[in-house]
Scaffold this active site. Sequence first.
Site, PDB file in Angstrom:
ATOM      1  N   LYS A 116       0.822  -1.213   0.000  1.00  0.00           N
ATOM      2  CA  LYS A 116       0.000   0.000   0.000  1.00  0.00           C
ATOM      3  C   LYS A 116       0.859   1.268   0.000  1.00  0.00           C
ATOM      4  CE  LYS A 116      -4.357  -1.873   1.656  1.00  0.00           C
ATOM      5  NZ  LYS A 116      -4.004  -3.303   1.903  1.00  0.00           N
TER       6      LYS A 116
HETATM    7  C1  PLP Z   1      -4.705  -4.381   1.231  1.00  0.00           C
HETATM    8  C2  PLP Z   1      -3.953  -5.651   1.129  1.00  0.00           C
HETATM    9  C3  PLP Z   1      -4.288  -6.655   0.170  1.00  0.00           C
HETATM   10  C4  PLP Z   1      -5.490  -6.533  -0.736  1.00  0.00           C
HETATM   11  O1  PLP Z   1      -5.349  -5.573  -1.742  1.00  0.00           O
HETATM   12  P1  PLP Z   1      -6.626  -5.049  -2.546  1.00  0.00           P
HETATM   13  O2  PLP Z   1      -6.123  -4.015  -3.466  1.00  0.00           O
HETATM   14  O3  PLP Z   1      -7.587  -4.510  -1.509  1.00  0.00           O
HETATM   15  O4  PLP Z   1      -7.220  -6.216  -3.258  1.00  0.00           O
HETATM   16  C5  PLP Z   1      -3.476  -7.766   0.072  1.00  0.00           C
HETATM   17  N1  PLP Z   1      -2.417  -7.946   0.889  1.00  0.00           N
HETATM   18  C6  PLP Z   1      -2.074  -7.023   1.832  1.00  0.00           C
HETATM   19  C7  PLP Z   1      -0.916  -7.293   2.702  1.00  0.00           C
HETATM   20  C8  PLP Z   1      -2.828  -5.853   1.984  1.00  0.00           C
HETATM   21  O5  PLP Z   1      -2.493  -4.967   2.925  1.00  0.00           O
END
Ligand code: PLP
Length: 439
Positions: A116
């Site tokens: 993220k």
């Molecule tokens: C947010 C997150 C996801 C999922 O990603 P999306 O874009 O919501 O599908 C997967 N793995 C981790 C570690 C995350 O923090």
Amino acid sequence: MYYYSTNKQIKGKKFKDVLFEGLAPDGGLYMPENFPSLNNKFLADLANKSFGEIALEVGKLFIDDIPEKDLKEIIDDAFSPDAFIDCGEGFPAPLVKISDNIYVEELWHGPTMAFKDFGARFMSRAMGYFLRQTKKELKIIVATSGDTGSAVAAGFYNVPNIKVYILYPSGKVSDLQEKQLTTFGGNITAVEVNGAFDDCQKLAKQILGDKELNGKGEFSSANSINFGRLLPQMFYYIFGFAQLVKKGIKDVNFCVPSGNFGNLTAGLIAKRIGLPIGMFIAATNINDVVPEYLHTGVYKPRPSQKTMSNSMDVGNPSNFARMLDLYENNAKLMVKDIIGISVTEEETSRTIGNVYEKVGYLLDTHSAVAVKAAQESGIDDVIISLSTAHPVKFKDAIEPIIGKKIEIPGKLKEIINKQKKALFIENNLEELKNILRKN
Ligand SMILES: *Cc1c(COP(=O)(O)O)cnc(C)c1O
């Protein structure tokens, strides 16, 4: 470039509007009105492109209200070696081969050690850029159950003209997560709420809808449906692809561990603008509404179930609206590009154990869901399986599986020794308003 809302009541918005509004006023999600094509010359020379060059090329296609030299500055700052640790030639998203046809793309070399960071850092700097132009100040309010808050806080830390308020549920985040939320200081204020995550989310929504505090739109939410977070996620699909082209590999598929499906949607758009990706595997844990849709053509949102890949515990993924929009609400069209696979808790554990034993590579719980789905997909060509978090972030789940302690990297160790600073409130709107007025 203009953007429209998936609810079709709004169109003709510029990137700047989309960035600050997040959700469109008609409740839909913003999408680009057309899909520009990656330049053929650029594609032919992909193997020689750095991450920054790819980011600028793609960014330009979707953003025409930031001059190129400013966009380059935003990109250089968002993905700078000060923020993403040195990971060699594949900086900032290196590939690691773990089997004959599966490469893991590590997306967790940023400040919070989860993917993220890519979205949050780009979005925050783009917002900072526009705010400097208009000399305005923006306040961001986010509710978090842990990880989103730290990526947003780290992303916005020290960005001028922006203040961030993070609401988190007291006693319901891990010690490490709490330290990641409460030790920034500066323009980041952590608010510890005596309640659950849902209470935090409700309070944040109430502030955004509050006429007195937010009558002129000083507050924004910076949540994951923002196109400004999705756009930079396209960069690492193209960069991962480029790294394989360098090795002479051209038939590439992607496997994406998914919760709200923002990550997968970014990949689908990268394909739409001309990156020659084969198939996408939408990998989920037992929260499998999208794989179910791909198999049956029926979408049945439901409450999420708790798993050890908890950032993917989503029962009604927000970006599904974008996926439907991309494929004209047609499951038959969608399955031409996407295979849906859901993975059980037991399979996730076993995959972590097996991969660790066989190749000595440690996957986090989310990335393990993707690797298992890649193994099950029946695809023999190369698959890039996206790795979304460093295993240390989920060490409580992983240590018992491998029967070993996971060493905490230096960057996190520093945080553990820092002093927590949070403002404690009851689950009470007036108390929160007081804090927002004073801080
Ligand atoms: C947010 C997150 C996801 C999922 O990603 P999306 O874009 O919501 O599908 C997967 N793995 C981790 C570690 C995350 O923090």
